[in-house]
Scaffold this active site. Structure first.
Site, PDB file in Angstrom:
ATOM      1  N   GLY A  32       0.834  -1.190   0.000  1.00 37.09           N
ATOM      2  CA  GLY A  32       0.000   0.000   0.000  1.00 37.09           C
ATOM      3  C   GLY A  32       0.871   1.243   0.000  1.00 37.09           C
ATOM      4  N   CYS A  33       0.309   2.356  -0.457  1.00 37.46           N
ATOM      5  CA  CYS A  33       1.080   3.598  -0.534  1.00 37.46           C
ATOM      6  C   CYS A  33       1.440   4.112   0.853  1.00 37.46           C
ATOM      7  CB  CYS A  33       0.322   4.645  -1.338  1.00 37.46           C
ATOM      8  SG  CYS A  33      -1.408   4.884  -0.855  1.00 37.46           S
ATOM      9  N   TYR A  34       0.464   4.196   1.755  1.00 38.88           N
ATOM     10  CA  TYR A  34       0.749   4.641   3.115  1.00 38.88           C
ATOM     11  C   TYR A  34       1.742   3.713   3.823  1.00 38.88           C
ATOM     12  CZ  TYR A  34      -3.372   7.796   2.953  1.00 38.88           C
ATOM     13  OH  TYR A  34      -4.283   8.778   2.662  1.00 38.88           O
TER      14      TYR A  34
END
Length: 319
Positions: free
Chosen positions: A130-132
């Site tokens: 995921g980006c986060y």
């Protein structure tokens, strides 16, 4: 004896990739990036057949690698579809959250550990991060591994992203001007990225994760505030920065921006847009015994499509 998929792949001039769900934001971005690579031939499904089980399975059979850009349940169904192919099953990169902490899947953050890129190279199934979590794990794992941050440390992770990471409905709302300029969400503390944040940082205590979205298309900042005297050895800001710099020494896409080179007063979330770079910063006040760790990235670059292409190239032996 019939030729196996591996035999066919070795003879092929270009590796074949099928993006299942290429019409979405991440799928389109991955396709655009792969279109510039001569060593990869991207195959598309007829839009009228994109939900046709048989048509999708035949494309999977013909592909060396399949990228899943689907909702979680659909990604699980796609994996089951590929499993039915047995020896003809393709390698898979899953861009959904469905398999990020699943047994048998390799986590696709190549810089996360010294041997992670090799694990990805040798994997048949890779879960794209995921980006986060990419930002959070990059900041915290080195400190946990070094023993500076106790595994049961009460971590709070704050983050803001451009709206392109929020799916079609959010994108349409922002582009139509009907969305708020800033939106804090995940306040139930049950965000779907928390399991991978906890798993791959090495934390035993569930972190508090507070994400938000701003009125800009892409770009991301992830920040972690720290009281230095609560860490093992009460490290200085410079010592924490040094641990991160050593951990990522030699990494092409991850770099620590030294405070003495670029003193911080503010950071632009969009500064790395259009790149696959991940920048890490440590800022603080020694006299207050406080610090803030910050990761900056393009949520569609190193936070999504860029990471996927990096994993695709590793899995296909192109890097």
């Amino acid at each position: 004896m019939a030729a196996t998929k591996n035999d066919r792949s070795q003879k092929a001039k270009a590796a074949t990739v099928f993006i299942d769900g290429e019409a979405g934001t991440t799928g389109l971005e991955i396709r655009e990036r792969l279109s510039h690579l001569d060593a990869i031939d991207v195959k598309s499904i007829d839009p009228a057949l994109r939900k046709d089980r048989g048509a999708r399975q035949e494309l999977m059979r013909a592909a060396d690698l399949v990228v899943l850009c689907l909702p979680d349940d659909a990604a699980r169904e796609a994996v089951a579809l590929a499993d039915e192919l047995g020896a003809d099953a393709p390698k898979i990169v899953d861009a959904s959250t469905a398999h990020r902490v699943s047994s048998g899947w390799v986590y696709g953050f190549a810089e996360m550990a010294a041997d992670q890129a090799d694990k990805i190279r040798n994997a048949a199934r890779v879960a794209n991060p995921g980006c986060y979590p990419t930002g959070g794990i990059a900041l915290l794992r080195p400190l946990v591994d070094a023993g500076i941050m106790p595994k049961d440390y009460p971590v709070t992770i704050n983050a803001v992203s451009g709206y392109s990471g929020g799916g079609r409905t959010m994108i349409e709302a922002y582009e139509a001007g009907t969305a708020p300029p800033f939106d804090l969400y995940g306040l139930s503390l049950e965000h779907k990225h928390i399991p991978e944040l906890q798993t791959y940082t090495g934390l035993t205590r569930r972190p508090i994760f507070v994400p938000s979205v701003g009125n800009f298309r892409k770009g991301m900042l992830v920040s972690v505030p720290l009281h230095l005297d609560t860490l093992n050895g009460a490290p200085s800001v410079a010592e924490i920065e040094g641990v991160l710099a050593k951990y990522y020494d030699g990494a092409d896409l991850v770099r620590v921006v030294r405070a003495d080179k670029a003193p911080l007063s503010r950071l632009d979330a969009e500064a790395l847009n259009g790149t696959d770079q991940l920048e890490l910063f440590v800022t603080g006040k020694p006299e207050h015994g406080q610090a803030v760790l910050i990761a900056r990235l393009d949520n569609l670059g190193k936070g999504a499509a860029g990471a996927a292409v990096q994993n695709i190239k590793l899995m296909l032996g192109l890097t």
